[in-house]
Design a protein around this motif. Structure first.
Motif, PDB file in Angstrom:
ATOM      1  N   ARG A  94       0.811  -1.216   0.000  1.00 44.36           N
ATOM      2  CA  ARG A  94       0.000   0.000   0.000  1.00 44.36           C
ATOM      3  C   ARG A  94       0.837   1.256   0.000  1.00 44.36           C
ATOM      4  O   ARG A  94       0.513   2.222  -0.698  1.00 44.36           O
ATOM      5  N   TRP A  95       1.961   1.266   0.720  1.00 41.38           N
ATOM      6  CA  TRP A  95       2.689   2.519   0.913  1.00 41.38           C
ATOM      7  C   TRP A  95       3.952   2.622   0.063  1.00 41.38           C
ATOM      8  O   TRP A  95       4.516   3.714  -0.064  1.00 41.38           O
ATOM      9  N   VAL A  96       4.425   1.509  -0.522  1.00 41.71           N
ATOM     10  CA  VAL A  96       5.670   1.565  -1.303  1.00 41.71           C
ATOM     11  C   VAL A  96       5.451   1.087  -2.748  1.00 41.71           C
ATOM     12  O   VAL A  96       5.685   1.820  -3.710  1.00 41.71           O
ATOM     13  N   LEU A  97       5.020  -0.167  -2.884  1.00 39.43           N
ATOM     14  CA  LEU A  97       4.984  -0.762  -4.218  1.00 39.43           C
ATOM     15  C   LEU A  97       3.917  -0.150  -5.116  1.00 39.43           C
ATOM     16  O   LEU A  97       4.143   0.055  -6.317  1.00 39.43           O
ATOM     17  N   ALA A  98       2.728   0.135  -4.560  1.00 42.05           N
ATOM     18  CA  ALA A  98       1.664   0.697  -5.391  1.00 42.05           C
ATOM     19  C   ALA A  98       2.025   2.073  -5.946  1.00 42.05           C
ATOM     20  O   ALA A  98       1.864   2.313  -7.154  1.00 42.05           O
ATOM     21  N   PRO A  99       2.548   3.022  -5.112  1.00 38.80           N
ATOM     22  CA  PRO A  99       2.941   4.314  -5.715  1.00 38.80           C
ATOM     23  C   PRO A  99       4.063   4.171  -6.746  1.00 38.80           C
ATOM     24  O   PRO A  99       4.022   4.815  -7.802  1.00 38.80           O
ATOM     25  N   ALA A 107       4.245   2.810 -14.266  1.00 37.23           N
ATOM     26  CA  ALA A 107       3.243   2.621 -15.315  1.00 37.23           C
ATOM     27  C   ALA A 107       3.108   3.864 -16.188  1.00 37.23           C
ATOM     28  O   ALA A 107       2.989   3.780 -17.420  1.00 37.23           O
ATOM     29  N   VAL A 108       3.115   5.051 -15.522  1.00 37.55           N
ATOM     30  CA  VAL A 108       3.046   6.295 -16.291  1.00 37.55           C
ATOM     31  C   VAL A 108       4.251   6.415 -17.212  1.00 37.55           C
ATOM     32  O   VAL A 108       4.141   6.736 -18.406  1.00 37.55           O
ATOM     33  N   VAL A 109       5.466   6.150 -16.645  1.00 35.73           N
ATOM     34  CA  VAL A 109       6.677   6.251 -17.463  1.00 35.73           C
ATOM     35  C   VAL A 109       6.652   5.227 -18.601  1.00 35.73           C
ATOM     36  O   VAL A 109       6.993   5.529 -19.756  1.00 35.73           O
ATOM     37  N   GLY A 110       6.236   3.980 -18.311  1.00 28.09           N
ATOM     38  CA  GLY A 110       6.179   2.966 -19.357  1.00 28.09           C
ATOM     39  C   GLY A 110       5.159   3.306 -20.427  1.00 28.09           C
ATOM     40  O   GLY A 110       5.409   3.080 -21.623  1.00 28.09           O
ATOM     41  N   ARG A 111       4.002   3.867 -19.997  1.00 26.09           N
ATOM     42  CA  ARG A 111       3.002   4.255 -20.988  1.00 26.09           C
ATOM     43  C   ARG A 111       3.533   5.335 -21.910  1.00 26.09           C
ATOM     44  O   ARG A 111       3.328   5.294 -23.126  1.00 26.09           O
TER      45      ARG A 111
END
Length: 291
Positions: free
Chosen positions: A151-156, A162-166
């Motif tokens: 919740r506090w590390v991996l998701a952000p 994901a934004v960078v890969g997109r």
């Protein structure tokens, strides 16, 4: 900003949700990816053309031949083995299982069922207690820290990646399409240069220089030479014919001088006998016995 956009119109929710990171990464990423992708796209187009040529005239015929060979070497024997050996053996095993092993198994189960039920109840009771204890230990030691980490590390971090890969994927798509246009334009330019540097000069030299020279050579040199050769041939043929006739006459004169004139054969009367000398139905004489 496009010509038809309103500077005072609020941005759509998707653009507001992207944030400063997306805006800061988009243009540099697209520029860098375009510079890197153009040579790759050009090489890819060349390799694709070469691969299509090799596939059509090399690999596809070889593959079909290998497929036919493998079919004849493996598929046909395996089909025969399955049809005439494995299928009958399988049917026999199914019959043994259904007619022999299944009744025996049912009989054994009726004997062992009470013992199995007792053992299962004992194992279920002990396993329930042990499982409950292990569940709470695993929840406290593993699940709760893992949930907090997610919740506090991996998701952000995942959302940012994901934004960078997109954006990288979008930049790659744009760069690939632009590189395709650049590759086609370069191909057209190279084709035009090849035509103007090599094909057109060769065509001009052939049409302007070689064709008139060839016509001149044909009319001035080759045609008179051919006419002269034909005239020489006709004269030679006439001379040979005259020589043959002279030799024949000389040979005839020598033969007459040595052996004289050849004796002509006496003419033979091949006419049919007259009506008086022929045999008739009322007379017994013939042309041979009348005298």
């Amino acid at each position: 900003m496009g010509a038809g956009t309103d500077p005072h119109r609020p941005s759509p929710p998707s653009e507001r949700a992207e944030g400063c990171l997306v805006v800061a990464l988009r243009i540099p990423l697209r520029i860098v990816v375009l510079v890197l992708v153009v040579p790759v796209r050009m090489a890819w187009d060349a390799l694709a053309a070469t691969g299509r040529f090799l596939w059509r005239y090399g690999l596809a015929p070889v593959g079909r031949a290998i497929g036919r060979l493998l079919y004849g070497l493996f598929v046909v024997p395996l089909g025969w083995l399955y049809r005439y050996l494995l299928a009958p053996l399988g049917h026999a095993l199914v019959w043994v299982y259904a007619r022999v092993l299944t009744p025996v198994g049912h009989a054994v189960m009726w004997v062992l069922r009470p013992v199995g039920q007792a053992v299962a109840w004992l194992l279920r009771t002990v396993g329930t207690g042990i499982g409950t204890a292990l569940y709470w230990i695993a929840r406290v030691l593993l699940v709760l820290p893992a949930l907090a980490l997610w919740r506090w590390v991996l998701a952000p971090v995942g959302r940012a990646l994901a934004v960078v890969g997109r954006e990288i994927g979008t930049a790659l798509g744009h760069a690939w399409r632009i590189a395709g246009h650049v590759s086609r334009a370069v191909g057209r330019v190279l084709g035009t240069l090849f035509r103007w540097i090599l094909v057109e000069p060769v065509r001009w030299v052939y049409r302007t220089l070689l064709t008139p020279v060839g016509h001149v050579l044909r009319d001035v040199l080759l045609r008179p030479v051919a006419e002269a050769a034909r005239a020489v041939g006709r004269a030679t043929g006439q001379a040979l014919a005259a020589a043959r006739e002279t030799v024949r006459q000389a040979r005839a004169d020598v033969r007459r001088a040595l052996f004289g004139e050849p004796r002509r054969p006496e003419p033979v009367d091949r006419r049919e006998p007259t009506a008086a000398g022929t045999r008739t139905l009322g007379r017994s004489t013939t042309a041979l016995t009348k005298d």
